[in-house]
Structures are given as structure tokens and as C-alpha cells.
Design a protein around this motif. Sequence first.
Motif, PDB file in Angstrom:
ATOM      1  N   LYS A  53       7.714   0.245  10.100  1.00  0.00           N
ATOM      2  CA  LYS A  53       6.592   0.297   9.146  1.00  0.00           C
ATOM      3  C   LYS A  53       5.625   1.428   9.492  1.00  0.00           C
ATOM      4  CE  LYS A  53       4.575  -3.608   8.315  1.00  0.00           C
ATOM      5  NZ  LYS A  53       4.033  -4.970   8.488  1.00  0.00           N
ATOM      6  N   CYS A  66      10.196  -3.075   0.575  1.00  0.00           N
ATOM      7  CA  CYS A  66       9.969  -4.506   0.735  1.00  0.00           C
ATOM      8  C   CYS A  66      10.797  -4.994   1.910  1.00  0.00           C
ATOM      9  CB  CYS A  66      10.391  -5.277  -0.520  1.00  0.00           C
ATOM     10  SG  CYS A  66       9.431  -4.873  -1.994  1.00  0.00           S
ATOM     11  N   SER A 124      15.193  -8.367  10.086  1.00  0.00           N
ATOM     12  CA  SER A 124      14.445  -8.300   8.827  1.00  0.00           C
ATOM     13  C   SER A 124      15.268  -7.483   7.850  1.00  0.00           C
ATOM     14  CB  SER A 124      13.081  -7.636   9.019  1.00  0.00           C
ATOM     15  OG  SER A 124      12.217  -8.488   9.737  1.00  0.00           O
ATOM     16  N   THR A 140       7.322  -8.967   1.564  1.00  0.00           N
ATOM     17  CA  THR A 140       6.151  -8.149   1.848  1.00  0.00           C
ATOM     18  C   THR A 140       6.507  -6.749   1.370  1.00  0.00           C
ATOM     19  OG1 THR A 140       5.593  -9.501   3.769  1.00  0.00           O
ATOM     20  CG2 THR A 140       4.594  -7.314   3.638  1.00  0.00           C
ATOM     21  N   CYS A 141       5.657  -6.181   0.511  1.00  0.00           N
ATOM     22  CA  CYS A 141       5.985  -4.891  -0.116  1.00  0.00           C
ATOM     23  C   CYS A 141       4.822  -3.915  -0.007  1.00  0.00           C
ATOM     24  CB  CYS A 141       6.319  -5.082  -1.597  1.00  0.00           C
ATOM     25  SG  CYS A 141       7.751  -6.128  -1.899  1.00  0.00           S
ATOM     26  N   GLY A 142       5.159  -2.647  -0.037  1.00  0.00           N
ATOM     27  CA  GLY A 142       4.185  -1.574  -0.072  1.00  0.00           C
ATOM     28  C   GLY A 142       4.765  -0.384  -0.816  1.00  0.00           C
ATOM     29  N   TRP A 158       0.091  -3.356   2.775  1.00  0.00           N
ATOM     30  CA  TRP A 158       1.223  -4.246   2.532  1.00  0.00           C
ATOM     31  C   TRP A 158       0.697  -5.516   1.888  1.00  0.00           C
ATOM     32  CZ3 TRP A 158       5.976  -2.351   3.363  1.00  0.00           C
ATOM     33  CH2 TRP A 158       6.094  -1.239   4.209  1.00  0.00           C
ATOM     34  N   ALA A 159       1.467  -6.068   0.953  1.00  0.00           N
ATOM     35  CA  ALA A 159       1.047  -7.294   0.276  1.00  0.00           C
ATOM     36  C   ALA A 159       2.265  -8.169  -0.011  1.00  0.00           C
ATOM     37  CB  ALA A 159       0.327  -6.967  -1.036  1.00  0.00           C
ATOM     38  N   GLU A 160       2.019  -9.470  -0.067  1.00  0.00           N
ATOM     39  CA  GLU A 160       3.093 -10.390  -0.421  1.00  0.00           C
ATOM     40  C   GLU A 160       3.402 -10.219  -1.904  1.00  0.00           C
ATOM     41  OE1 GLU A 160       3.536 -15.117  -0.714  1.00  0.00           O
ATOM     42  OE2 GLU A 160       3.050 -14.388   1.313  1.00  0.00           O
ATOM     43  N   SER A 161       4.670 -10.271  -2.229  1.00  0.00           N
ATOM     44  CA  SER A 161       5.098 -10.078  -3.612  1.00  0.00           C
ATOM     45  C   SER A 161       6.170 -11.101  -3.954  1.00  0.00           C
ATOM     46  CB  SER A 161       5.643  -8.660  -3.802  1.00  0.00           C
ATOM     47  OG  SER A 161       6.118  -8.492  -5.116  1.00  0.00           O
ATOM     48  N   ALA A 185      11.779  -8.812   4.344  1.00  0.00           N
ATOM     49  CA  ALA A 185      11.671 -10.255   4.572  1.00  0.00           C
ATOM     50  C   ALA A 185      12.411 -10.600   5.851  1.00  0.00           C
ATOM     51  CB  ALA A 185      12.260 -11.025   3.395  1.00  0.00           C
TER      52      ALA A 185
END
Length: 165
Positions: free
Chosen positions: A91, A146, A155, A128-130, A99-102, A148
Motif C-alpha cells: 500500500k 481494492c 490478502s 478496502t479500496c482507494g 482508503w475506504a471500505e466499499s 480483502a
Amino acid sequence: MLIGGFTALVVLVAAAVGGLYWLDYESRHPEPDSGRPGAWMSTSADEVSRFAHVGIPAAAIDVRWGYQNGFQDDFAVLAFRVPQAGLEDFKGTLTVSGWAESRYVQSADLDGFQHVGAPDPSSTLPLTCGDFYSPGPAKQIGTRVCFAARDDGTSQVWVSAMHTP
């Protein structure tokens, strides 16, 4: 007589529409490597990585990629797994500002990941995506990354990239 003529007209119109649909099939499903819009092109993982501006970590496994020639905008997907211990380092190589949960994955991305045989990101929630933008040869490249966690200590990472106007 009138009913017979009308029936013949309906059959003729249906045959014409069916024929046009059949003729248009090739433009909707171009042959691989044809260079036509929508064709999946043979390319290397490194080329897709450069297009998306996302490096493939040395520890990555199960690397899958694809590159689709677009009418105006080309599209690429990249998927791989990394050890969870190396996710933060990976990352850190990206220019994602946050980064945000999607829970949403675009249908074009899903089609691309399905095409390359990668796991379906929409069935692995939460994600989790950016996003970030990078300069391209003629247009910017919009990239979405993204990931997970998996039960096996890795991951799953999904990357999609496309020229942006």
C-alpha cells in the motif's frame, strides 16, 4: 388476405432484426488480439502493471492480468495475492490519498476480473479500496485498488485501470 400480408410483414421484419443482430455479434464480441474495440489483447503482467502504475510485489502469488482495447479508452485488470504481513508495504508504494471500505464493484471491473479468472471481489466483502490518477501517454489513467483479507494468511488484491477523459 390482409391477415396473411400482415403476418408476412411481421415475419420479414423479425428476420431482418434477427439478421442485423447476428451480423452485429462480431462487433459486440471481437476476436482476441484483433485490435478492435472491446478485444482482449495478449500482453504481459509487466505491461499491465506499467499501464495501471501499480507494481506487482515480488511475494505476489496467483497473478492474473488482462488488457482490453477500447474504442477510446483502454482498460486493464490485475489481480494477485500477497502475504498479509506485506500488505502495508505494498500500500505504501501507491499514491492513494485515502482508503475506504466499499461494498460496490463496477460491472466493467467484475467482467474484467471474471475474464482473467480472478476471484470475484463482490463476493469478498468488506473490501478496502482507494483510487488515484497517473499521467498516461495521451490521457490520465484512473486506477482503483481494492483488497480483502483471506483465511489463508494472504490478502487478495484487485486492480482496475482505465484512461480517463
